[in-house]
Design an enzyme around this catalytic site. Structure first.
Site, PDB file in Angstrom:
ATOM      1  N   ALA A  98      -6.368  -1.582  -4.256  1.00 63.45           N
ATOM      2  CA  ALA A  98      -7.424  -2.007  -3.336  1.00 63.45           C
ATOM      3  C   ALA A  98      -7.253  -3.472  -2.960  1.00 63.45           C
ATOM      4  CB  ALA A  98      -8.790  -1.766  -3.960  1.00 63.45           C
ATOM      5  N   GLU A 111       5.182  -7.068  13.427  1.00 64.97           N
ATOM      6  CA  GLU A 111       5.620  -8.302  12.774  1.00 64.97           C
ATOM      7  C   GLU A 111       6.693  -8.934  13.630  1.00 64.97           C
ATOM      8  OE1 GLU A 111       6.345  -7.923   8.463  1.00 64.97           O
ATOM      9  OE2 GLU A 111       5.994  -5.800   8.776  1.00 64.97           O
TER      10      GLU A 111
END
EC number: 1.3.3.6
Lengths: 645, 645
Positions: free
Chosen positions: A147, A433
């Site tokens: 997470a 990217e």
């Protein structure tokens, strides 16, 4: 050997297969890097086909969200129960393949457990933690996730908002979600499956709110026995997505939730019982894993584009539509030049991506070895190439899949074709990217005259690479000059922002140069002459198609002449003609079984139409002849309409 | 006036709205062709918002296939019950808008009834048939669909396989599906909703199997009362699709199914009781309706791309990520030059498409008027432009939506964003048409020197159009020359096939020329100076972006110089900077309510994050804290794992 032609097959497909100029088995071995690999693929396929646990009573396309999640969990357990069937150390090869056969284009309850939770346990624990957590993780006693991303922040680690504040009185960390945007969002398996997570949180300790930056923590989320969320933890599923709906991507909110001090991963940084923060001895190098994950992603994307190309090509050989010469009967749609142009460059692209994935994996292993001896010289290049590749590959894969889907006409829109599932799965890997220009400058050297490109039959690999290198280099220098000139009047970051469009284009051209180089180099190493010849034409098609798409850049400053540019164009069409009879066999060379393809249009046997009807009959709506909508709305409406007549 | 800024809104959005240089209401009136239209939009919106019948207790994203079909039928009935709310003669405007508010991006059980069944009744019946069938159709006593496409054949009418053989003994037609591929496939509403269809079938009559070509028939499919399929009719749903799953697209198989002679549509051709075939007096002109449908589709596509741009722009103003200058705080992502480049050209494109849709509709009405006076001179041009436009618009819309989705990062992948639904809906309109080159030649005239393009601030509309025209023309001539040279050695059709890639590229360039012209012309007619100025920059951005993407063609033969090409590039970036502060207001100028957008990311108030959490809580998986997967698979697995430790 290969058993690809069988009695009862669609005769057009059989005709195509027999017409190819190369040996299929040899081509499959070339494509998959060796005979052993192809043999293992067939063994694994046989195992999966013969294991009843893996069966789908109803194809996944017909399941609703709850059912598809159920299937994901069932398959994940069955797959890990049968992990012995494959070489577990070879996730890049056997692992990915096994998963694609068992589960298809989906993630599942345990994807993050193996993909990110386990690597964190391996890489971030001190010895005691390793002893404590490794066993349960590998032994499936706990189910983990990772997470990190939050609702308001994705990749920018330093701006995460979740806090972990050390309380020396109880020797605990207090995890807290201070704002709505700090809610953890997206982690796979977090919503309903995982009972523990690696949580990235901003660490505060050592005096009043002293900030120590983002750190990972080992955090129990649900009760072992009841699976209910623990007190202070709120979590759930984040809802339906474009695709990958087997996975319960989740959200997570902490309300002053306490975990023991030793639940901070302490291989690098530590917090002592009194709250003293001990910084890591040197900046972490968690870097390698990311590159490895990227090489897997690139391979996965290449396979998805490959699958789409296989489906598109086979179906275009089976489908007949329209006449080229009147009265001569309807032709296979693959005979249309426009159709060839929609199929073959995408097939070439899929191979280019596959070979680049192999290359990155090899480079990764080399760099890992070097790092073991203290040499990290190649790390920046590896990082640059792999991140640039991921960006170009994922976007072009997505585009290519859609092109191929549209090339299949109306049926491509049906989930029977598999295209919708391939697309929504593959496009999940698409993020952007474009940095790394300045580093690319190191690669660039001096300028070099004129384009060498000439007729594809005389053009050497060196000519092609020379031209790409020159164009990429010129783009780098010109972007760099613009950047420097901006920097005289503004901050470096502002100048970067102003130039960023050009910088991205430059980075993409560099990636394309890399792809062309790798494709040509790999083909030149092919040992079988017939395979080599066809593959070389395909690689050249790939390069010429790129040049044609970037003609503006190639013609700049008269580098490529107009005559050369026209040659590129007409050569492209010639190559399509040469490759036309090899298309189906080239598709077959991916060695994708029907189980892997999961497509009615792309079936090995080409018996598309009866299969389409069989598939449709399974529709959820066909369970009854008359839907409730008739009794509820349409029936009364028409009755009233008749009464009014 | 417009009430777009309200207390409690996200302050970044409010800031953006206040910064715009133009009056929003005036811009909305310009975009929607007049004050009356915008006022009507607001009335219709209010009506829909206040009509409880239209409510969705659960948002459509969370419904499974059966539920979404149920919703579609419910909404279709409610919508037609309330047809008085709109001007029924204005489907292009009010009809499309009303439907988008009530149903969203979906088709439904009655889409084909109104879209194709009714127009066939209107256009293909003789007087008696009109009397008999028109009443039930308009009065919703029957529910029709249009069954033309078959499993094996799409648009190629002459190759359809379904037969209608006349039997003079009983004065009936025998409808039959002679092969599997003759199965009718795809017609909307056919699977479960319709009880009657227009069926296209090959007519045989007049002697032994004498073939008369494809003809339409009025065919009952299901029993009025029980809704069960009639004997000799097999039908069902064709299964789940990429999108538009509200609709029960269907399949249909006839087994020697008999219908009376008078069920053949007899306005143009007839079959007499004895079987004599009476051919139509002249070739049919069913042509106009198709053009009209195309103009509606283009408008619909423009609105979908517009919606995606609105969502992308608003979210990019709300989302903050990363710092441009260190320590200065995270910036709105719309401040990134790359982000502007992903958003604004798509916004410009959406306007270009919208304006082209208006233009085609106007042209259609003009041509219809002319045809009434016996003049069909403009018909071919109308046909060429509208079909070319449909092809370019649908593909670029699909691409644009995906670009915008990806520009929103991870959240764009969630169905909360609406992007997945916008995409799968819009991309359904994507088919490919590239013919019409030879006709384009008629438009092309002599060559004309050098490109006139210069700095965007000095460049006139005429300069831009001149350059596009010249490039389009040169492409036409060069394609034509290649075609002619091929024709010396092969049949015309083969030559066409060999040249078809170039021919398509040429057609697309011609369409782009048309789009640029229409955009500039429309902006030049804008009466408000402030609106005109901003829109003119947007139109120029659109043109320059196209030039930049087609630099190879523009630079050919030195038409556009390298200096000019570089100017185009740097001008693009300047325009992005100028348009940046207008972006949100330009998005608002589409006047898309939250009900129309159906997107958590694109909400008017910008309060994205709390809405995202609220939305996620509705997930099907969140009905219980613990899913059955725990008890069935994951729980036992972990228990076993713990036992082994």
């Amino acid at each position: 050997y290969d058993n690809i032609i069988r009695p009862g097959d669609n005769p057009d497909l059989t005709k195509e297969r027999k017409a190819a100029s190369f040996n299929l088995w040899k081509m499959q071995c070339f494509v998959h890097e060796g005979e052993d690999v192809v043999k293992r693929r067939k063994e694994i396929l046989e195992f999966v086909e013969n294991t009843r646990e893996f069966d789908d009573p109803i194809p996944a396309e017909f399941l609703n969200r709850e059912e598809i999640v159920d299937r994901g969990a069932r398959k994940a357990k069955a797959m890990t129960d049968n992990a012995d069937a494959i070489d577990g150390s070879d996730f890049f090869g056997e692992g990915l393949y096994f998963q694609s056969l068992v589960i298809g284009r989906e993630l599942h309850s345990m994807s993050l457990h193996y993909g990110m939770f386990l690597p964190t346990i391996q890489g971030q624990t001190d010895d005691d933690q390793m002893d404590e957590w490794m066993g349960p993780t590998v032994g499936r006693a706990i189910l983990g996730t990772f997470a990190q991303t939050e609702m308001g922040h994705g990749s920018n680690l330093t701006k995460l908002e979740t806090t972990a504040t050390y309380d020396p009185k109880t020797e605990e960390f207090v995890l807290h979600t201070p704002t709505l945007t700090a809610t953890k969002w997206w982690p796979g398996g977090l919503g309903k499956s995982a009972n523990v997570a690696v949580v990235m949180a901003q660490l505060y300790t050592n005096g009043v709110n002293k900030y120590q930056g983002p750190h990972p923590f080992f955090v129990p989320l649900r009760d072992h026995d009841t699976h209910m969320p623990l007190k202070g933890v709120t979590l759930g599923d984040i809802g339906p997505k474009f695709g990958i709906n087997s996975n319960d991507n989740g959200f997570l909110i902490f309300d002053h939730y306490r975990i023991p001090r030793r639940n901070m991963f302490m291989r690098f940084s530590k917090v002592l019982p009194d709250g003293t923060y001990v910084a890591p001895p040197h900046a972490k190098l968690g870097f390698g894993t990311m590159v490895f994950v990227r090489s897997i992603m690139i391979k996965d994307q290449a396979s998805q584009l490959g699958a789409a190309a296989v489906i598109g090509i086979r179906y275009s050989a089976v489908r007949r539509q329209g006449e080229i010469n009147e009265g001569a009967g309807e032709v296979q749609v693959i005979d249309y030049r426009t159709q060839q142009f929609r199929l073959l460059p995408q097939l070439a692209r899929a191979f280019a991506f596959l070979f680049a994935a192999y290359e990155i994996k090899t480079l990764y292993m080399l760099v890992t070895e070097q790092i073991g001896t203290g040499n990290s010289d190649m790390l920046p290049e590896l990082h640059a190439v792999s991140s640039g590749l991921k960006s170009v590959v994922s976007w072009e894969t997505a585009q290519g899949i859609e092109q191929l889907r549209l090339a299949c006409g109306g049926h491509g829109y049906s989930r029977a074709s598999a295209f919708p599932d391939i697309y929504t799965y593959a496009v999940g890997g698409c993020t952007y990217e474009g940095e790394n220009i300045v580093m690319l400058l190191q690669v660039a050297s001096q300028d070099s005259g004129k384009a060498r490109i000439r007729s594809w039959k005389q053009c050497t690999d060196e000519d092609i690479i020379h031209d790409f290198e020159a164009v990429a280099r010129r783009m780098i220098f010109s972007s760099y000059d613009r950047l420097k000139s901006f920097e005289t009047t503004m901050t470096k970051k502002e100048a970067w922002n102003k130039c960023s469009i050009d910088l991205c284009k430059t980075a993409r051209m560099h990636v394309k140069l890399y792809l062309v180089k790798v494709f040509l180099r790999r083909v030149s190493a092919c040992e079988d002459a017939a395979c080599k010849k066809v593959m070389h034409t395909l690689a050249t098609l790939y390069a010429f198609d790129l040049i044609s798409g970037a003609a503006g850049y190639f013609m700049k400053g008269g580098f490529m002449s107009e005559l050369q540019s026209e040659l590129v164009q007409s050569d492209l069409y010639e190559m399509l003609e040469v490759l036309r009879p090899e298309s189906v066999a080239l598709a077959d060379s991916w060695d994708m079984s029907d189980l892997e393809l999961r497509s009615v249009l792309g079936r090995r046997d080409g018996n598309v139409y009866p299969a389409l009807l069989e598939w449709a009959k399974k529709s959820q709506l066909n369970k009854t002849e008359v839907l409730p909508t008739f009794e509820k709305y349409l029936g009364p409406m028409m009755k009233e309409g008749r009464a009014h007549l």
